[in-house]
Design a protein around this motif. Structure first.
Motif, PDB file in Angstrom:
ATOM      1  N   PRO A  92     -48.242  64.869  -7.881  1.00 14.21           N
ATOM      2  CA  PRO A  92     -49.473  65.423  -8.129  1.00 14.21           C
ATOM      3  C   PRO A  92     -50.145  66.605  -7.498  1.00 14.21           C
ATOM      4  N   PRO A  93     -51.273  66.673  -7.970  1.00 15.14           N
ATOM      5  CA  PRO A  93     -51.725  68.097  -7.475  1.00 15.14           C
ATOM      6  C   PRO A  93     -52.184  67.910  -6.256  1.00 15.14           C
ATOM      7  N   GLY A  94     -52.251  69.107  -5.512  1.00  7.49           N
ATOM      8  CA  GLY A  94     -52.212  68.777  -3.958  1.00  7.49           C
ATOM      9  C   GLY A  94     -51.608  68.457  -3.328  1.00  7.49           C
ATOM     10  N   LYS A  95     -50.436  67.456  -3.841  1.00 13.27           N
ATOM     11  CA  LYS A  95     -49.720  66.209  -3.339  1.00 13.27           C
ATOM     12  C   LYS A  95     -48.463  66.985  -3.252  1.00 13.27           C
ATOM     13  N   GLU A  96     -47.951  66.134  -2.062  1.00 15.39           N
ATOM     14  CA  GLU A  96     -46.011  66.531  -2.543  1.00 15.39           C
ATOM     15  C   GLU A  96     -45.491  65.546  -2.948  1.00 15.39           C
ATOM     16  N   LEU A  97     -44.133  66.074  -3.294  1.00 15.99           N
ATOM     17  CA  LEU A  97     -42.709  65.948  -3.885  1.00 15.99           C
ATOM     18  C   LEU A  97     -43.191  63.617  -3.631  1.00 15.99           C
ATOM     19  N   GLU A  98     -43.039  63.194  -5.635  1.00 14.40           N
ATOM     20  CA  GLU A  98     -42.735  61.765  -4.952  1.00 14.40           C
ATOM     21  C   GLU A  98     -41.532  61.668  -5.704  1.00 14.40           C
ATOM     22  N   PHE A  99     -40.592  60.704  -5.023  1.00 16.07           N
ATOM     23  CA  PHE A  99     -39.326  60.030  -5.718  1.00 16.07           C
ATOM     24  C   PHE A  99     -39.997  58.985  -6.755  1.00 16.07           C
ATOM     25  N   ILE A 100     -39.372  59.072  -8.043  1.00 16.28           N
ATOM     26  CA  ILE A 100     -39.918  57.971  -8.911  1.00 16.28           C
ATOM     27  C   ILE A 100     -38.571  56.473  -8.963  1.00 16.28           C
ATOM     28  N   GLY A 101     -37.953  57.253  -9.450  1.00 13.43           N
ATOM     29  CA  GLY A 101     -36.027  56.415  -9.553  1.00 13.43           C
ATOM     30  C   GLY A 101     -35.468  57.428  -9.935  1.00 13.43           C
ATOM     31  N   PHE A 102     -33.864  57.159 -10.254  1.00  9.74           N
ATOM     32  CA  PHE A 102     -33.113  57.757 -10.787  1.00  9.74           C
ATOM     33  C   PHE A 102     -32.037  56.449 -11.450  1.00  9.74           C
ATOM     34  N   ILE A 103     -31.552  57.332 -12.183  1.00  8.78           N
ATOM     35  CA  ILE A 103     -30.167  56.243 -12.745  1.00  8.78           C
ATOM     36  C   ILE A 103     -28.717  56.960 -12.523  1.00  8.78           C
ATOM     37  N   SER A 104     -28.452  56.222 -12.450  1.00  6.43           N
ATOM     38  CA  SER A 104     -26.669  56.642 -11.741  1.00  6.43           C
ATOM     39  C   SER A 104     -25.382  57.146 -13.225  1.00  6.43           C
ATOM     40  N   PHE A 105     -24.340  57.745 -12.415  1.00  8.15           N
ATOM     41  CA  PHE A 105     -23.445  57.392 -13.136  1.00  8.15           C
ATOM     42  C   PHE A 105     -23.277  57.071 -14.110  1.00  8.15           C
ATOM     43  N   GLN A 117     -28.896  62.555 -22.194  1.00 13.21           N
ATOM     44  CA  GLN A 117     -30.312  62.676 -21.979  1.00 13.21           C
ATOM     45  C   GLN A 117     -30.652  61.604 -20.968  1.00 13.21           C
ATOM     46  N   PHE A 118     -31.076  60.961 -20.253  1.00 14.90           N
ATOM     47  CA  PHE A 118     -32.178  59.849 -19.503  1.00 14.90           C
ATOM     48  C   PHE A 118     -33.462  60.324 -19.634  1.00 14.90           C
ATOM     49  N   ILE A 119     -33.835  59.210 -19.571  1.00 13.17           N
ATOM     50  CA  ILE A 119     -35.865  58.854 -20.105  1.00 13.17           C
ATOM     51  C   ILE A 119     -36.082  58.099 -18.955  1.00 13.17           C
ATOM     52  N   LEU A 120     -37.271  58.205 -19.328  1.00  8.57           N
ATOM     53  CA  LEU A 120     -38.242  58.201 -18.049  1.00  8.57           C
ATOM     54  C   LEU A 120     -39.655  57.180 -18.933  1.00  8.57           C
ATOM     55  N   GLN A 121     -39.672  55.881 -18.832  1.00  6.44           N
ATOM     56  CA  GLN A 121     -41.141  55.040 -19.153  1.00  6.44           C
ATOM     57  C   GLN A 121     -41.631  55.425 -17.975  1.00  6.44           C
ATOM     58  N   LEU A 122     -42.893  55.280 -17.861  1.00  4.66           N
ATOM     59  CA  LEU A 122     -44.080  55.175 -17.425  1.00  4.66           C
ATOM     60  C   LEU A 122     -44.977  54.151 -17.256  1.00  4.66           C
ATOM     61  N   SER A 123     -45.541  52.623 -17.741  1.00  2.77           N
ATOM     62  CA  SER A 123     -46.591  52.359 -18.156  1.00  2.77           C
ATOM     63  C   SER A 123     -47.865  52.177 -17.960  1.00  2.77           C
ATOM     64  N   SER A 124     -48.426  51.872 -18.668  1.00  2.00           N
ATOM     65  CA  SER A 124     -49.941  51.467 -17.957  1.00  2.00           C
ATOM     66  C   SER A 124     -50.591  52.472 -17.261  1.00  2.00           C
ATOM     67  N   VAL A 125     -50.575  54.198 -17.209  1.00  2.00           N
ATOM     68  CA  VAL A 125     -50.937  55.459 -16.597  1.00  2.00           C
ATOM     69  C   VAL A 125     -52.002  54.801 -16.272  1.00  2.00           C
ATOM     70  N   THR A 126     -52.396  55.520 -14.964  1.00  4.74           N
ATOM     71  CA  THR A 126     -53.559  55.986 -15.284  1.00  4.74           C
ATOM     72  C   THR A 126     -54.161  57.217 -14.420  1.00  4.74           C
ATOM     73  N   PRO A 127     -54.887  57.885 -14.872  1.00  2.00           N
ATOM     74  CA  PRO A 127     -55.924  59.429 -14.071  1.00  2.00           C
ATOM     75  C   PRO A 127     -54.654  60.223 -12.603  1.00  2.00           C
ATOM     76  N   GLU A 128     -54.193  58.932 -12.112  1.00  2.00           N
ATOM     77  CA  GLU A 128     -53.756  59.343 -10.743  1.00  2.00           C
ATOM     78  C   GLU A 128     -52.102  59.189 -11.019  1.00  2.00           C
ATOM     79  N   ASP A 129     -51.665  59.087 -12.171  1.00  2.00           N
ATOM     80  CA  ASP A 129     -50.104  59.816 -12.152  1.00  2.00           C
ATOM     81  C   ASP A 129     -50.351  61.001 -13.307  1.00  2.00           C
ATOM     82  N   THR A 130     -51.414  61.863 -13.350  1.00  2.00           N
ATOM     83  CA  THR A 130     -51.176  63.220 -14.219  1.00  2.00           C
ATOM     84  C   THR A 130     -50.574  63.819 -12.425  1.00  2.00           C
ATOM     85  N   ALA A 131     -49.533  64.077 -13.094  1.00  3.90           N
ATOM     86  CA  ALA A 131     -48.562  65.319 -11.844  1.00  3.90           C
ATOM     87  C   ALA A 131     -47.881  66.415 -13.012  1.00  3.90           C
ATOM     88  N   LEU A 132     -46.982  66.892 -12.210  1.00  2.47           N
ATOM     89  CA  LEU A 132     -46.187  67.919 -12.447  1.00  2.47           C
ATOM     90  C   LEU A 132     -44.721  66.466 -12.322  1.00  2.47           C
TER      91      LEU A 132
END
Length: 120
Positions: free
Chosen positions: A42-55, A79-94
């Motif tokens: 997120p802007p001005g914040k540290e990297l945040e782990f979301i999750g992974f999918i293994s081999f 390919q691997f795909i992320l779905q994040l539901s019910s997003v809010t402005p706090e989910d704004t990020a790189l």
């Protein structure tokens, strides 16, 4: 050479589901061992782990995002795909996809990142 490339979602409105795809080249996502991660900053914040999918297709999520996150894969497209539901402005990020081949959060390959903005 291993390369990861995130898709570009553009603008996402609050309460919608964000969907991001990471396309991997140079190595199969089923190669053992490998863990395919989603990470965000997120802007001005540290990297945040979301999750992974293994081999093998197992998934793991950060506790703070577990209820809203889902990671899947399409092995035919590498390919691997992320779905994040019910997003809010706090989910704004790189948002980044990255490979960890140790299972210990040691990322050796990263995508360039894709900007996600949640706004109405």
């Amino acid at each position: 050479q291993v390369q990861l490339q995130e898709s570009v979602p553009g603008l996402v409105e609050p309460s919608q589901t964000l969907s991001l795809t990471c396309t991997v080249s140079g190595v199969s996502i089923t190669t053992k061992p490998s863990f395919w991660n989603w990470i965000r900053q997120p802007p001005g914040k540290e990297l945040e782990f979301i999750g992974f999918i293994s081999f093998s297709g197992n998934t793991y999520y950060a506790s703070s995002l577990k209820n809203r996150s889902s990671i899947s894969r399409d092995t035919s497209k590498n390919q691997f795909i992320l779905q994040l539901s019910s997003v809010t402005p706090e989910d704004t990020a790189l948002y980044y996809c990255a490979r960890d081949w140790t299972g210990n959060y040691n990322y050796d390959y990263w995508g360039q990142g894709t900007q996600v903005t949640v706004s109405s």
